[in-house]
Design a protein around this motif. Structure first.
Motif, PDB file in Angstrom:
ATOM      1  N   LYS A 108       9.363  -6.419  44.287  1.00 31.26           N
ATOM      2  CA  LYS A 108       9.261  -7.875  44.192  1.00 31.26           C
ATOM      3  C   LYS A 108       8.084  -8.331  45.020  1.00 31.26           C
ATOM      4  N   SER A 109       7.453  -9.397  44.567  1.00 29.03           N
ATOM      5  CA  SER A 109       6.335  -9.946  45.322  1.00 29.03           C
ATOM      6  C   SER A 109       6.089 -11.383  44.900  1.00 29.03           C
ATOM      7  N   GLY A 110       5.441 -12.117  45.736  1.00 29.19           N
ATOM      8  CA  GLY A 110       5.071 -13.483  45.421  1.00 29.19           C
ATOM      9  C   GLY A 110       3.573 -13.636  45.206  1.00 29.19           C
ATOM     10  N   LYS A 111       2.829 -12.539  45.343  1.00 31.49           N
ATOM     11  CA  LYS A 111       1.377 -12.596  45.248  1.00 31.49           C
ATOM     12  C   LYS A 111       0.912 -12.371  43.814  1.00 31.49           C
ATOM     13  N   LYS A 112      -0.090 -13.117  43.411  1.00 29.81           N
ATOM     14  CA  LYS A 112      -0.676 -12.972  42.080  1.00 29.81           C
ATOM     15  C   LYS A 112      -1.338 -11.604  41.921  1.00 29.81           C
ATOM     16  N   THR A 113      -1.924 -11.074  42.997  1.00 33.46           N
ATOM     17  CA  THR A 113      -2.562  -9.761  42.924  1.00 33.46           C
ATOM     18  C   THR A 113      -1.539  -8.664  42.675  1.00 33.46           C
TER      19      THR A 113
END
Length: 131
Positions: A108-113
């Motif tokens: 999971k991540s919140g970064k666009k990259t």
């Protein structure tokens, strides 16, 4: 919570951070962008869980104990909101036991990259699964 996601893909295994999955058991992969509905359901679930734990453990033992489940609900909902992620890398994994095939959220991540990284690995996984 980890600051970045580390994905290592070999012909036999897919490793995400410290977890490894056998490639022969992976059926499908996808990247999902979570919506407010998903975040709201997670907030309600964690809020109800913390409120019920406080209700069964503490009611009647402390002064003003009847307010603790409400405080626990708010604390659980805030914790769920603060730890939420926008993008999820999921695989459909065929377990070797009687569990069968399940979708697992492996990163999971919140970064666009990181979303771009997830999509790149999904494309590689799908290419390996087809061949």
């Amino acid at each position: 919570m980890r600051k970045s996601v580390v994905i290592k893909q070999t012909p036999t295994h897919l490793c995400v951070n410290d977890d490894c999955y056998s490639m022969r058991n992976i059926v499908d992969a996808s990247v999902e962008e979570l919506t407010w509905k998903d975040h709201l359901l997670r907030m309600l679930g964690l809020g109800i869980l913390t409120a019920s734990i406080l209700f069964f453990m503490l009611v009647g033992e402390l002064p003003y104990a009847e307010y603790l489940p409400a405080v626990g609900f708010v604390a659980g909902a805030l914790l769920a909101l603060l730890t939420s992620a926008k993008y999820v890398l999921r695989i459909e994994y065929n377990h070797q036991d009687d569990t069968g095939v399940q979708w697992l959220a492996i990163a999971k991540s919140g970064k666009k990259t990181d979303k771009l990284l997830f999509e790149q690995h999904v494309a590689q996984l799908k290419q390996l699964l087809v061949s």
